[in-house]
Structure formats: structure tokens, C-alpha cells
Design an enzyme around this catalytic site. Structure first.
Site, PDB file in Angstrom:
ATOM      1  N   ARG A  18      18.459 -26.249  23.171  1.00  0.00           N
ATOM      2  CA  ARG A  18      18.526 -27.491  22.401  1.00  0.00           C
ATOM      3  C   ARG A  18      19.186 -28.606  23.208  1.00  0.00           C
ATOM      4  NH1 ARG A  18      21.614 -26.261  17.241  1.00  0.00           N
ATOM      5  NH2 ARG A  18      22.663 -24.940  18.709  1.00  0.00           N
ATOM      6  N   ASN A  36      17.374 -25.183  15.798  1.00  0.00           N
ATOM      7  CA  ASN A  36      17.011 -23.773  15.768  1.00  0.00           C
ATOM      8  C   ASN A  36      16.419 -23.441  14.405  1.00  0.00           C
ATOM      9  OD1 ASN A  36      17.939 -23.191  18.345  1.00  0.00           O
ATOM     10  ND2 ASN A  36      19.931 -22.480  17.655  1.00  0.00           N
TER      11      ASN A  36
END
Length: 90
Positions: A18, A36
């Protein structure tokens, strides 16, 4: 300008994906979010030009770091969304 949802699967959680994807998107000039998912995938919602989005996809497929492994990537066109920046959703 367009908005895409990019779903990425593989070794993409717990490896800095990320953060790396956020940095890359900002360098390319994209706005949006990355988060996520419970199923182990990572979801990106990104807005930018077709060329910018294509560059992001190429880089994501290559892998952002040696410990990130992208097995599959799917892209869905969404209605245009405006974001002020690129954020990691925790």
C-alpha cells in the site's frame, strides 16, 4: 480523466504494498485510495489520464519491491470520481 478500480492479488499484504503503491501513484500524478481487502487482495481506486493509469498498471505488474509478488491484477472502469490526493485507507 477516468477512474479505475484495480484489484491486485498475490503477496501484497504485509509487505509494504500500500505504501509503495501510494508513492508510485503520487509520482505519476494520480489521486485516489488504496486499501487491504479481507480476502487478501489490495484495492486501488485511482483517477487520472489514460496514460497515467496505464503507467501505474505496468509498474504494479512489474512489482514495486523484491518482496511484493503480484499474481493477478484486474481493472474495472468506474464513474469518474474526484479525489484531492492519494490516501492509504487503514
Amino acid at each position: 480523466m477516468e477512474t479505475q478500480k484495480i484489484m491486485v492479488s498475490g503477496q501484497v499484504q504485509g509487505v509494504g504494498f500500500r505504501w509503495s503503491a501510494s508513492q508510485l501513484a503520487q509520482q505519476i500524478g494520480l489521486t485516489g485510495t488504496v486499501r487491504n481487502c479481507r480476502d487478501g487482495q489490495v484495492e486501488l481506486i485511482v483517477t487520472g489520464s489514460a496514460d497515467q493509469l496505464a503507467e501505474l498498471i505496468v509498474q504494479l505488474k512489474r512489482g514495486l519491491t523484491p518482496w511484493i509478488v503480484v499474481d493477478r491484477l484486474s481493472v474495472t472502469l468506474l464513474p469518474l470520481r474526484q479525489f484531492s490526493d492519494f490516501q492509504i485507507i487503514i
